[in-house]
Design an enzyme around this catalytic site. Structure first.
Site, PDB file in Angstrom:
ATOM      1  N   LYS A 189      51.352  42.823  34.805  1.00  0.00           N
ATOM      2  CA  LYS A 189      51.483  44.323  35.869  1.00  0.00           C
ATOM      3  C   LYS A 189      53.164  44.815  35.323  1.00  0.00           C
ATOM      4  O   LYS A 189      53.690  44.525  34.416  1.00  0.00           O
ATOM      5  CB  LYS A 189      51.530  44.075  36.879  1.00  0.00           C
ATOM      6  CG  LYS A 189      50.126  43.772  38.074  1.00  0.00           C
ATOM      7  CD  LYS A 189      50.456  43.190  38.823  1.00  0.00           C
ATOM      8  CE  LYS A 189      49.292  42.749  39.501  1.00  0.00           C
ATOM      9  NZ  LYS A 189      48.863  42.444  41.132  1.00  0.00           N
ATOM     10  N   TYR A 214      40.298  48.004  41.730  1.00  0.00           N
ATOM     11  CA  TYR A 214      40.975  47.394  42.889  1.00  0.00           C
ATOM     12  C   TYR A 214      39.970  48.252  44.070  1.00  0.00           C
ATOM     13  O   TYR A 214      40.194  48.881  45.110  1.00  0.00           O
ATOM     14  CB  TYR A 214      42.026  48.653  43.413  1.00  0.00           C
ATOM     15  CG  TYR A 214      43.344  47.440  42.695  1.00  0.00           C
ATOM     16  CD1 TYR A 214      42.960  45.894  43.082  1.00  0.00           C
ATOM     17  CD2 TYR A 214      44.746  47.948  41.404  1.00  0.00           C
ATOM     18  CE1 TYR A 214      44.141  45.133  42.444  1.00  0.00           C
ATOM     19  CE2 TYR A 214      45.385  47.254  41.414  1.00  0.00           C
ATOM     20  CZ  TYR A 214      44.932  46.035  41.590  1.00  0.00           C
ATOM     21  OH  TYR A 214      46.032  44.858  40.974  1.00  0.00           O
ATOM     22  N   THR A 249      49.400  35.573  45.931  1.00  0.00           N
ATOM     23  CA  THR A 249      50.092  36.513  46.100  1.00  0.00           C
ATOM     24  C   THR A 249      50.783  37.143  46.156  1.00  0.00           C
ATOM     25  O   THR A 249      51.827  38.228  45.832  1.00  0.00           O
ATOM     26  CB  THR A 249      48.946  37.395  47.415  1.00  0.00           C
ATOM     27  OG1 THR A 249      47.609  37.164  46.612  1.00  0.00           O
ATOM     28  CG2 THR A 249      48.718  38.933  46.958  1.00  0.00           C
ATOM     29  N   ARG A 277      53.879  33.774  39.302  1.00  0.00           N
ATOM     30  CA  ARG A 277      54.613  34.778  39.931  1.00  0.00           C
ATOM     31  C   ARG A 277      55.687  33.642  40.970  1.00  0.00           C
ATOM     32  O   ARG A 277      56.769  34.606  41.619  1.00  0.00           O
ATOM     33  CB  ARG A 277      53.751  34.866  41.754  1.00  0.00           C
ATOM     34  CG  ARG A 277      52.301  36.171  41.256  1.00  0.00           C
ATOM     35  CD  ARG A 277      50.793  35.725  41.756  1.00  0.00           C
ATOM     36  NE  ARG A 277      50.175  37.126  41.745  1.00  0.00           N
ATOM     37  CZ  ARG A 277      49.333  37.329  41.901  1.00  0.00           C
ATOM     38  NH1 ARG A 277      48.418  36.770  42.737  1.00  0.00           N
ATOM     39  NH2 ARG A 277      48.607  38.317  41.495  1.00  0.00           N
ATOM     40  N   ASN A 314      53.979  41.675  42.187  1.00  0.00           N
ATOM     41  CA  ASN A 314      53.385  39.935  41.531  1.00  0.00           C
ATOM     42  C   ASN A 314      53.483  39.822  40.473  1.00  0.00           C
ATOM     43  O   ASN A 314      52.615  39.297  39.886  1.00  0.00           O
ATOM     44  CB  ASN A 314      52.391  40.238  42.574  1.00  0.00           C
ATOM     45  CG  ASN A 314      51.410  40.374  42.752  1.00  0.00           C
ATOM     46  OD1 ASN A 314      50.967  40.591  41.867  1.00  0.00           O
ATOM     47  ND2 ASN A 314      51.217  40.354  43.749  1.00  0.00           N
ATOM     48  N   HIS A 320      48.172  39.698  37.391  1.00  0.00           N
ATOM     49  CA  HIS A 320      46.501  39.834  38.090  1.00  0.00           C
ATOM     50  C   HIS A 320      45.542  39.079  37.256  1.00  0.00           C
ATOM     51  O   HIS A 320      45.539  39.059  36.188  1.00  0.00           O
ATOM     52  CB  HIS A 320      46.053  41.709  37.907  1.00  0.00           C
ATOM     53  CG  HIS A 320      44.322  41.210  38.365  1.00  0.00           C
ATOM     54  ND1 HIS A 320      44.200  41.790  39.584  1.00  0.00           N
ATOM     55  CD2 HIS A 320      43.307  41.417  37.975  1.00  0.00           C
ATOM     56  CE1 HIS A 320      42.271  41.195  39.242  1.00  0.00           C
ATOM     57  NE2 HIS A 320      42.177  41.127  38.586  1.00  0.00           N
ATOM     58  N   GLU A 341      35.349  43.660  36.441  1.00  0.00           N
ATOM     59  CA  GLU A 341      36.461  43.969  35.558  1.00  0.00           C
ATOM     60  C   GLU A 341      36.662  44.040  34.271  1.00  0.00           C
ATOM     61  O   GLU A 341      37.176  45.088  33.357  1.00  0.00           O
ATOM     62  CB  GLU A 341      37.688  42.816  35.970  1.00  0.00           C
ATOM     63  CG  GLU A 341      37.922  42.972  37.780  1.00  0.00           C
ATOM     64  CD  GLU A 341      39.323  41.531  38.427  1.00  0.00           C
ATOM     65  OE1 GLU A 341      39.464  41.409  37.692  1.00  0.00           O
ATOM     66  OE2 GLU A 341      38.904  42.400  40.065  1.00  0.00           O
TER      67      GLU A 341
HETATM   68  P1  DAT Z   1      45.334  39.446  44.322  1.00  0.00           P
HETATM   69  O1  DAT Z   1      46.795  39.910  42.857  1.00  0.00           O
HETATM   70  O2  DAT Z   1      46.055  37.984  44.804  1.00  0.00           O
HETATM   71  O3  DAT Z   1      44.652  38.712  44.149  1.00  0.00           O
HETATM   72  P2  DAT Z   1      44.538  41.143  45.964  1.00  0.00           P
HETATM   73  O4  DAT Z   1      43.539  41.302  45.303  1.00  0.00           O
HETATM   74  O5  DAT Z   1      44.484  40.284  47.579  1.00  0.00           O
HETATM   75  O6  DAT Z   1      45.526  40.004  45.993  1.00  0.00           O
HETATM   76  O7  DAT Z   1      45.776  42.422  46.512  1.00  0.00           O
HETATM   77  C1  DAT Z   1      45.899  43.087  45.051  1.00  0.00           C
HETATM   78  C2  DAT Z   1      47.205  43.215  45.823  1.00  0.00           C
HETATM   79  O8  DAT Z   1      47.533  44.370  46.680  1.00  0.00           O
HETATM   80  C3  DAT Z   1      48.027  42.197  45.166  1.00  0.00           C
HETATM   81  O9  DAT Z   1      48.171  40.945  43.969  1.00  0.00           O
HETATM   82  C4  DAT Z   1      49.606  42.673  45.725  1.00  0.00           C
HETATM   83  C5  DAT Z   1      48.878  44.202  46.983  1.00  0.00           C
HETATM   84  N1  DAT Z   1      48.948  43.193  47.840  1.00  0.00           N
HETATM   85  C6  DAT Z   1      47.850  42.566  48.127  1.00  0.00           C
HETATM   86  N2  DAT Z   1      47.722  42.568  49.640  1.00  0.00           N
HETATM   87  C7  DAT Z   1      49.030  43.618  50.200  1.00  0.00           C
HETATM   88  C8  DAT Z   1      49.645  43.259  50.785  1.00  0.00           C
HETATM   89  N3  DAT Z   1      49.193  43.242  52.668  1.00  0.00           N
HETATM   90  N4  DAT Z   1      51.011  44.380  51.238  1.00  0.00           N
HETATM   91  C9  DAT Z   1      51.524  45.076  50.273  1.00  0.00           C
HETATM   92  N5  DAT Z   1      50.141  44.473  48.990  1.00  0.00           N
HETATM   93  C10 DAT Z   1      49.474  43.932  48.838  1.00  0.00           C
HETATM   94 MG    MG Z   2      42.694  40.241  43.524  1.00  0.00          MG
END
Ligand code: DAT
Ligand code: MG
Length: 141
Positions: free
Chosen positions: A10, A50, A92, A103, A117, A120, A131
């Protein structure tokens, strides 16, 4: 069974010069790099990527962050690499991600609107196929 996954370094990881470190960990694990591209993603691509998060409180700042600079998009391949890369990435929230993970070792909470973080990784075979078609359409049959 050999499978493919989409990894993104990222904008935070790219800016900090961590592309090489992430690729090193992927290669050290034994996964193969299939394709690699550096690009600044536009909002159309990120909205597709997303789509599952549309409407969530962090969605707008997530797209803002992800379009803020270059990312490294990487297609990787290996037996169970989808699950395996998720394990390399860690959970995450970078504050809670275990030491030893990407991470956990390299990320932290910067107090931004969306969690930054470093990486992805696709979370299932269905997500990986969806994706990879968004980021590397040329790899699709
Ligand atoms: P991951 O990247 O671990 O698959 P995710 O798909 O649930 O997590 O979310 C996508 C991204 O969005 C994640 O890497 C960081 C951000 N994100 C997720 N949950 C969040 C939250 N509660 N507050 C702020 N950012 C968040
Ligand atoms: Mg995800």
């Amino acid at each position: 069974m050999t499978e493919r996954s989409l990894v993104l370094v990222k904008p935070d990881g790219f800016e900090r010069g961590l592309v090489g470190e992430v690729l090193r960990r992927i290669e050290a694990k034994g996964y193969t790099l299939v394709a690699l591209q550096i690009l600044t993603p536009d909002r159309d691509r990120l909205a597709k990527h997303y789509a599952e998060h549309e409407g969530k409180p962090f969605y707008d700042s997530l797209l803002e962050f992800m379009s803020s600079g270059p990312v490294a998009a990487v297609a990787i391949e290996g037996v169970r690499c989808i699950e395996g890369f998720r394990s390399l990435a860690g959970s995450t929230d970078p504050t809670k991600a275990p030491p030893g993970s990407i991470r956990g070792d390299l990320g932290r909470d910067w107090g931004q609107g969306s969690t930054q973080n470093i990486v992805h990784g696709s979370d299932s075979p269905e997500s990986a196929a969806r994706e990879l078609a968004i980021w590397f359409p040329e790899l699709s049959d």
